[in-house]
Design a protein around this motif. Sequence first.
Motif, PDB file in Angstrom:
ATOM      1  N   GLY A 302      -9.809  14.280 -19.354  1.00 34.37           N
ATOM      2  CA  GLY A 302     -10.085  13.311 -18.032  1.00 34.37           C
ATOM      3  C   GLY A 302      -8.528  13.236 -17.640  1.00 34.37           C
ATOM      4  N   ARG A 303      -7.727  14.218 -17.962  1.00 33.37           N
ATOM      5  CA  ARG A 303      -6.451  14.203 -17.201  1.00 33.37           C
ATOM      6  C   ARG A 303      -6.440  14.272 -15.516  1.00 33.37           C
ATOM      7  N   ILE A 304      -5.478  13.677 -15.025  1.00 38.94           N
ATOM      8  CA  ILE A 304      -5.650  13.342 -13.696  1.00 38.94           C
ATOM      9  C   ILE A 304      -4.903  14.730 -13.029  1.00 38.94           C
ATOM     10  N   GLN A 305      -5.240  15.095 -11.795  1.00 33.64           N
ATOM     11  CA  GLN A 305      -4.492  16.214 -11.146  1.00 33.64           C
ATOM     12  C   GLN A 305      -4.055  15.696  -9.965  1.00 33.64           C
ATOM     13  N   PRO A 306      -3.033  16.442  -9.141  1.00 33.74           N
ATOM     14  CA  PRO A 306      -2.322  15.993  -8.121  1.00 33.74           C
ATOM     15  C   PRO A 306      -3.429  15.967  -6.966  1.00 33.74           C
ATOM     16  N   ARG A 307      -4.365  16.900  -6.744  1.00 36.80           N
ATOM     17  CA  ARG A 307      -5.271  16.571  -5.677  1.00 36.80           C
ATOM     18  C   ARG A 307      -5.936  15.272  -5.772  1.00 36.80           C
ATOM     19  N   ASP A 308      -6.351  14.890  -6.922  1.00 35.41           N
ATOM     20  CA  ASP A 308      -7.161  13.576  -7.050  1.00 35.41           C
ATOM     21  C   ASP A 308      -6.652  12.456  -6.238  1.00 35.41           C
ATOM     22  N   PHE A 309      -5.270  12.331  -6.231  1.00 37.54           N
ATOM     23  CA  PHE A 309      -4.577  11.128  -5.326  1.00 37.54           C
ATOM     24  C   PHE A 309      -4.098  11.734  -4.167  1.00 37.54           C
ATOM     25  N   GLY A 310      -3.649  13.224  -4.211  1.00 35.38           N
ATOM     26  CA  GLY A 310      -2.794  13.423  -3.011  1.00 35.38           C
ATOM     27  C   GLY A 310      -3.824  13.880  -1.667  1.00 35.38           C
ATOM     28  N   ILE A 311      -5.257  13.882  -2.113  1.00 38.01           N
ATOM     29  CA  ILE A 311      -6.041  14.107  -1.005  1.00 38.01           C
ATOM     30  C   ILE A 311      -6.392  12.833  -0.214  1.00 38.01           C
ATOM     31  N   TRP A 312      -6.028  11.766  -0.920  1.00 36.23           N
ATOM     32  CA  TRP A 312      -6.477  10.343  -0.273  1.00 36.23           C
ATOM     33  C   TRP A 312      -5.124   9.998   0.474  1.00 36.23           C
ATOM     34  N   ILE A 313      -3.803  10.154  -0.150  1.00 36.89           N
ATOM     35  CA  ILE A 313      -2.696   9.899   0.318  1.00 36.89           C
ATOM     36  C   ILE A 313      -2.485  10.683   1.663  1.00 36.89           C
ATOM     37  N   ASP A 314      -2.714  11.727   1.525  1.00 31.04           N
ATOM     38  CA  ASP A 314      -3.012  12.600   3.168  1.00 31.04           C
ATOM     39  C   ASP A 314      -3.801  12.032   4.131  1.00 31.04           C
ATOM     40  N   TRP A 315      -4.874  11.579   3.589  1.00 33.07           N
ATOM     41  CA  TRP A 315      -5.942  10.859   4.542  1.00 33.07           C
ATOM     42  C   TRP A 315      -5.511   9.703   5.002  1.00 33.07           C
ATOM     43  N   MET A 316      -5.021   8.720   4.258  1.00 35.91           N
ATOM     44  CA  MET A 316      -4.741   7.516   4.644  1.00 35.91           C
ATOM     45  C   MET A 316      -3.252   7.620   5.311  1.00 35.91           C
ATOM     46  N   VAL A 317      -2.409   8.623   5.361  1.00 39.39           N
ATOM     47  CA  VAL A 317      -1.459   8.802   6.184  1.00 39.39           C
ATOM     48  C   VAL A 317      -1.853   8.908   7.680  1.00 39.39           C
ATOM     49  N   ARG A 318      -2.911  10.141   7.725  1.00 39.86           N
ATOM     50  CA  ARG A 318      -3.202  10.395   8.929  1.00 39.86           C
ATOM     51  C   ARG A 318      -4.238   9.229   9.627  1.00 39.86           C
ATOM     52  N   ALA A 319      -4.775   8.518   8.762  1.00 37.19           N
ATOM     53  CA  ALA A 319      -5.349   7.338   9.381  1.00 37.19           C
ATOM     54  C   ALA A 319      -4.674   6.323   9.597  1.00 37.19           C
ATOM     55  N   GLY A 320      -3.428   6.392   9.377  1.00 27.59           N
ATOM     56  CA  GLY A 320      -2.767   5.226   9.732  1.00 27.59           C
ATOM     57  C   GLY A 320      -2.562   3.952   8.697  1.00 27.59           C
ATOM     58  N   GLU A 321      -3.153   4.209   7.529  1.00 26.55           N
ATOM     59  CA  GLU A 321      -3.366   3.231   6.490  1.00 26.55           C
ATOM     60  C   GLU A 321      -2.124   3.369   5.681  1.00 26.55           C
ATOM     61  N   LEU A 322      -1.193   4.522   5.450  1.00 26.50           N
ATOM     62  CA  LEU A 322      -0.077   4.546   4.854  1.00 26.50           C
ATOM     63  C   LEU A 322       1.014   5.252   5.763  1.00 26.50           C
ATOM     64  N   ARG A 323       2.385   4.715   5.548  1.00 24.70           N
ATOM     65  CA  ARG A 323       3.398   5.645   6.196  1.00 24.70           C
ATOM     66  C   ARG A 323       3.600   6.727   5.522  1.00 24.70           C
ATOM     67  N   GLN A 324       4.293   7.906   6.200  1.00 26.91           N
ATOM     68  CA  GLN A 324       4.692   9.251   5.634  1.00 26.91           C
ATOM     69  C   GLN A 324       5.668   8.835   4.411  1.00 26.91           C
ATOM     70  N   GLY A 325       5.408   9.581   3.311  1.00 28.92           N
ATOM     71  CA  GLY A 325       6.424   9.262   2.180  1.00 28.92           C
ATOM     72  C   GLY A 325       6.446   7.602   1.560  1.00 28.92           C
ATOM     73  N   GLN A 326       5.363   7.089   1.908  1.00 29.48           N
ATOM     74  CA  GLN A 326       5.195   5.762   1.452  1.00 29.48           C
ATOM     75  C   GLN A 326       5.044   5.653   0.009  1.00 29.48           C
ATOM     76  N   LEU A 327       4.152   6.485  -0.461  1.00 24.88           N
ATOM     77  CA  LEU A 327       3.696   6.611  -1.914  1.00 24.88           C
ATOM     78  C   LEU A 327       4.003   7.888  -2.374  1.00 24.88           C
ATOM     79  N   ASN A 328       4.432   8.391  -3.687  1.00 24.34           N
ATOM     80  CA  ASN A 328       4.427   9.534  -4.203  1.00 24.34           C
ATOM     81  C   ASN A 328       3.645   9.709  -5.421  1.00 24.34           C
ATOM     82  N   LEU A 329       3.228  10.905  -5.742  1.00 26.38           N
ATOM     83  CA  LEU A 329       2.233  10.964  -6.938  1.00 26.38           C
ATOM     84  C   LEU A 329       2.877  10.519  -8.294  1.00 26.38           C
ATOM     85  N   PRO A 330       4.128  10.603  -8.554  1.00 29.32           N
ATOM     86  CA  PRO A 330       4.790  10.021  -9.853  1.00 29.32           C
ATOM     87  C   PRO A 330       4.746   8.457 -10.052  1.00 29.32           C
TER      88      PRO A 330
END
Length: 343
Positions: A302-330
Amino acid sequence: MSFRTPALLALALSLLLGVALLACKSANGSQERAGERSEEPSLLRYMSAPGTVSPIELAEDLGYLAPYRLDYVSSTTSGPQSIQAVVTGDVDVGSAFNGAILKLIAAGAPIRAVVGSYGVDPKIWGGYYVKQDSPIKSARDLIGKKVAVNTVGAHQEFALKEYLVRSGFSQEDIKQVMLVSLPPINVEQALRQGQTDVSVLTSIYRDRALERGGLRLLFSDLELFGSFTAGSYVLRRDFIARHPRAARTFVEGVGKALDWSRETPRDQVLERFRSIIAKRKRNEDATVIKYWHSYGVGTPQGRIQPRDFGIWIDWMVRAGELRQGQLNLPAVYTNDLNQPQAK
């Protein structure tokens, strides 16, 4: 572009309230400070969905959580509710859609994703269904219609909005698609009775509904995203710091249970599930268990992969739900508690 709705804003406010309540508890000294060592817990408090067996419950039954045991707090049909309970300290572990976890962390919640909990694969996926004779044939037909999801601000809403965006919807168009929050056990009935125009049917509930006939698939999350880990278990950061042994045992136990569920013949898995439900004596309907095929988490342990969260960070930035760079994977997830096991 922003996809904010009154319901989504209400969810965000409730999550922020949970964070504020937690801060008050800490200020009053009722919560231990991060990094303090305290008595090792013997119980791991959690919430569970009725009539199903989660990876954490399977892990306990297989003996993978020993010497720790689970302490059932209450039932839930909502991932955001589950992880908010972790934030407020009412439970030790919770599970939710990765996008909901991101929203909570962005709001200041001191939690971290530690192991996958559910996903999407060819065996388990969410379908957006209409009745066979429904006039809804495409995304454009959804304007002014009601779509039943399990909760706002989670997986099913994100997938719906991705479908609408890919279909060329504007922000104003999206606002005209109405979300109705219903427990998964009720969405099929709501669709058949005309209370909703579209209902999201997943996993065991989808297969049971299709067995009865009369429904037609509009689109699925598998078509949109392919196979991926969609949700994760989270722990509080200070729980990890105070109880590293318990945290590691939990994460590795869940990982081993996920592996066991993939590697064991399905009939044996189902037999185990029925036994678990019978032993916990919660007066549940276990009939939907026969439709289970997979947890949908394909990575070892069940190890987490970067895409598992990265895809939603990118989506939420495009949608205006997050600021660019507001969250990083680590800052969002870690596999440090989930080291590869020797074969």
